[in-house]
Write a protein that holds these residues in place. Structure first.
Motif, PDB file in Angstrom:
ATOM      1  N   MET A   1      53.311  53.605  49.030  1.00 22.74           N
ATOM      2  CA  MET A   1      52.064  53.488  48.804  1.00 22.74           C
ATOM      3  C   MET A   1      51.682  53.017  47.480  1.00 22.74           C
ATOM      4  SD  MET A   1      48.325  53.532  48.909  1.00 22.74           S
ATOM      5  CE  MET A   1      48.438  53.305  50.709  1.00 22.74           C
ATOM      6  N   SER A   2      51.046  51.822  47.197  1.00 25.21           N
ATOM      7  CA  SER A   2      50.654  51.440  45.655  1.00 25.21           C
ATOM      8  C   SER A   2      50.056  52.464  44.911  1.00 25.21           C
ATOM      9  CB  SER A   2      50.262  50.226  45.800  1.00 25.21           C
ATOM     10  OG  SER A   2      49.892  49.725  44.484  1.00 25.21           O
ATOM     11  N   LYS A   3      49.947  52.601  43.659  1.00 25.07           N
ATOM     12  CA  LYS A   3      49.110  53.815  42.871  1.00 25.07           C
ATOM     13  C   LYS A   3      48.363  52.751  41.958  1.00 25.07           C
ATOM     14  CE  LYS A   3      50.196  57.564  44.733  1.00 25.07           C
ATOM     15  NZ  LYS A   3      49.017  58.441  45.338  1.00 25.07           N
ATOM     16  N   ARG A   4      47.797  51.710  42.421  1.00 22.94           N
ATOM     17  CA  ARG A   4      46.952  50.783  41.499  1.00 22.94           C
ATOM     18  C   ARG A   4      46.131  51.306  40.905  1.00 22.94           C
ATOM     19  NH1 ARG A   4      43.081  46.183  43.956  1.00 22.94           N
ATOM     20  NH2 ARG A   4      42.502  45.367  42.059  1.00 22.94           N
ATOM     21  N   PHE A   5      45.331  52.453  41.176  1.00 16.95           N
ATOM     22  CA  PHE A   5      44.516  53.068  40.074  1.00 16.95           C
ATOM     23  C   PHE A   5      44.974  54.367  39.654  1.00 16.95           C
ATOM     24  CE2 PHE A   5      42.014  51.001  43.615  1.00 16.95           C
ATOM     25  CZ  PHE A   5      41.481  50.006  42.724  1.00 16.95           C
ATOM     26  N   GLU A   6      46.400  54.642  39.415  1.00 17.11           N
ATOM     27  CA  GLU A   6      46.939  55.755  38.641  1.00 17.11           C
ATOM     28  C   GLU A   6      46.347  55.779  37.288  1.00 17.11           C
ATOM     29  OE1 GLU A   6      48.943  58.859  39.063  1.00 17.11           O
ATOM     30  OE2 GLU A   6      49.431  57.354  40.387  1.00 17.11           O
ATOM     31  N   ASN A   7      45.909  56.739  36.772  1.00 16.68           N
ATOM     32  CA  ASN A   7      45.303  57.029  35.419  1.00 16.68           C
ATOM     33  C   ASN A   7      43.940  56.485  35.247  1.00 16.68           C
ATOM     34  OD1 ASN A   7      47.632  58.660  34.758  1.00 16.68           O
ATOM     35  ND2 ASN A   7      48.645  56.477  34.172  1.00 16.68           N
ATOM     36  N   LYS A   8      43.374  56.296  36.333  1.00 16.74           N
ATOM     37  CA  LYS A   8      41.808  55.548  36.224  1.00 16.74           C
ATOM     38  C   LYS A   8      41.059  56.617  36.764  1.00 16.74           C
ATOM     39  CE  LYS A   8      42.999  51.367  35.190  1.00 16.74           C
ATOM     40  NZ  LYS A   8      42.983  50.878  33.878  1.00 16.74           N
ATOM     41  N   THR A   9      39.690  56.621  36.311  1.00 21.12           N
ATOM     42  CA  THR A   9      38.691  57.468  36.634  1.00 21.12           C
ATOM     43  C   THR A   9      37.512  56.869  37.248  1.00 21.12           C
ATOM     44  OG1 THR A   9      37.561  57.554  34.322  1.00 21.12           O
ATOM     45  CG2 THR A   9      39.439  59.175  34.915  1.00 21.12           C
ATOM     46  N   ALA A  10      36.793  57.508  38.088  1.00 17.47           N
ATOM     47  CA  ALA A  10      35.774  56.730  39.127  1.00 17.47           C
ATOM     48  C   ALA A  10      34.823  57.794  39.245  1.00 17.47           C
ATOM     49  CB  ALA A  10      36.274  56.046  40.135  1.00 17.47           C
ATOM     50  N   ILE A  11      33.374  57.232  39.436  1.00 18.27           N
ATOM     51  CA  ILE A  11      32.268  57.982  39.982  1.00 18.27           C
ATOM     52  C   ILE A  11      31.891  56.857  40.989  1.00 18.27           C
ATOM     53  CG2 ILE A  11      30.019  58.795  39.527  1.00 18.27           C
ATOM     54  CD1 ILE A  11      30.508  59.224  36.717  1.00 18.27           C
ATOM     55  N   VAL A  12      31.390  57.687  42.371  1.00 18.54           N
ATOM     56  CA  VAL A  12      31.026  56.652  43.305  1.00 18.54           C
ATOM     57  C   VAL A  12      29.854  57.553  43.848  1.00 18.54           C
ATOM     58  CG1 VAL A  12      31.580  55.944  45.692  1.00 18.54           C
ATOM     59  CG2 VAL A  12      33.623  56.116  44.006  1.00 18.54           C
ATOM     60  N   THR A  13      28.717  56.907  43.607  1.00 19.34           N
ATOM     61  CA  THR A  13      27.480  57.277  44.063  1.00 19.34           C
ATOM     62  C   THR A  13      27.224  56.772  45.577  1.00 19.34           C
ATOM     63  OG1 THR A  13      25.984  55.409  43.530  1.00 19.34           O
ATOM     64  CG2 THR A  13      26.217  57.201  41.697  1.00 19.34           C
ATOM     65  N   GLY A  14      26.529  57.812  46.267  1.00 18.71           N
ATOM     66  CA  GLY A  14      26.633  57.869  47.753  1.00 18.71           C
ATOM     67  C   GLY A  14      27.941  58.037  48.449  1.00 18.71           C
ATOM     68  N   GLY A  15      28.667  58.893  47.616  1.00 20.43           N
ATOM     69  CA  GLY A  15      29.986  59.154  48.271  1.00 20.43           C
ATOM     70  C   GLY A  15      30.288  60.084  49.435  1.00 20.43           C
ATOM     71  N   SER A  16      29.186  60.465  49.882  1.00 24.46           N
ATOM     72  CA  SER A  16      29.268  61.299  51.104  1.00 24.46           C
ATOM     73  C   SER A  16      29.479  60.758  52.441  1.00 24.46           C
ATOM     74  CB  SER A  16      28.218  62.306  51.071  1.00 24.46           C
ATOM     75  OG  SER A  16      26.934  61.770  51.413  1.00 24.46           O
ATOM     76  N   SER A  17      29.073  59.568  52.615  1.00 22.18           N
ATOM     77  CA  SER A  17      29.311  58.695  53.858  1.00 22.18           C
ATOM     78  C   SER A  17      29.318  57.407  53.512  1.00 22.18           C
ATOM     79  CB  SER A  17      28.110  59.134  54.734  1.00 22.18           C
ATOM     80  OG  SER A  17      26.645  58.640  54.174  1.00 22.18           O
ATOM     81  N   GLY A  18      29.692  56.671  54.677  1.00 20.27           N
ATOM     82  CA  GLY A  18      29.781  55.199  54.941  1.00 20.27           C
ATOM     83  C   GLY A  18      30.516  54.610  53.939  1.00 20.27           C
ATOM     84  N   ILE A  19      29.916  53.565  53.216  1.00 19.34           N
ATOM     85  CA  ILE A  19      30.831  52.530  52.137  1.00 19.34           C
ATOM     86  C   ILE A  19      31.195  53.558  51.158  1.00 19.34           C
ATOM     87  CG2 ILE A  19      30.769  50.651  50.619  1.00 19.34           C
ATOM     88  CD1 ILE A  19      28.815  49.471  52.417  1.00 19.34           C
ATOM     89  N   GLY A  20      30.482  54.106  50.501  1.00 18.28           N
ATOM     90  CA  GLY A  20      30.691  55.113  49.434  1.00 18.28           C
ATOM     91  C   GLY A  20      31.924  56.166  49.591  1.00 18.28           C
ATOM     92  N   ARG A  21      31.906  56.436  50.947  1.00 21.11           N
ATOM     93  CA  ARG A  21      33.095  57.660  51.143  1.00 21.11           C
ATOM     94  C   ARG A  21      34.180  56.780  51.301  1.00 21.11           C
ATOM     95  NH1 ARG A  21      35.318  58.906  56.029  1.00 21.11           N
ATOM     96  NH2 ARG A  21      36.130  61.114  56.332  1.00 21.11           N
ATOM     97  N   ALA A  22      34.454  55.716  52.085  1.00 25.06           N
ATOM     98  CA  ALA A  22      35.424  54.881  52.251  1.00 25.06           C
ATOM     99  C   ALA A  22      35.924  54.289  50.961  1.00 25.06           C
ATOM    100  CB  ALA A  22      35.082  53.632  53.086  1.00 25.06           C
ATOM    101  N   VAL A  23      35.024  53.903  49.915  1.00 23.63           N
ATOM    102  CA  VAL A  23      35.642  53.310  48.563  1.00 23.63           C
ATOM    103  C   VAL A  23      36.157  54.607  47.975  1.00 23.63           C
ATOM    104  CG1 VAL A  23      34.950  52.620  46.176  1.00 23.63           C
ATOM    105  CG2 VAL A  23      33.935  51.492  48.351  1.00 23.63           C
TER     106      VAL A  23
END
Length: 112
Positions: A1-23
């Motif tokens: 598995m590629s670790k493309r986002f290693e050492n990155k930080t993110a906030i995802v709003t709407g993250g409990s379901s749907g597109i936000g959850r998947a992202v």
């Protein structure tokens, strides 16, 4: 598995379901440390249970105090570093659109 986002930080709003959850799950799978945000704490916890790289803040983004709570959590958990913001939250009742009306309008107007 590629670790493309290693050492990155993110906030995802709407993250409990749907597109936000998947992202959020894909970012975490890629190595990012992710905070998901929603008003639904139980659903947020269910997403967090799928990855050690995901934590959550239960917040209503129409409330400026809750927005500050999200920013404070990100600052504490990420040491002041934020690489990715996925602004995915909305509310079926239109409350986020009304909350935006409180903000100063920039050069782009009238987009719905």
């Amino acid at each position: 598995m590629s670790k493309r986002f290693e050492n990155k930080t993110a906030i995802v709003t709407g993250g409990s379901s749907g597109i936000g959850r998947a992202v959020a799950l894909k970012l975490a799978e890629g190595g990012a440390k992710v905070i998901i945000v929603s008003r639904h704490a139980n659903a947020l916890q269910a997403v967090c249970d799928k990855s050690d790289n995901i934590s959550y803040v239960a917040a209503d983004l129409t409330d400026t105090e809750d927005v500050a709570k999200v920013a404070e959590a990100a600052s504490e958990r990420f040491g002041g570093k934020l690489d990715i913001l996925v602004n995915n939250a909305d509310a079926a009742d239109g409350s986020l659109r009304r909350a935006r009306g409180d903000c100063e309008r920039g050069p782009v107007r009238g987009i719905r």
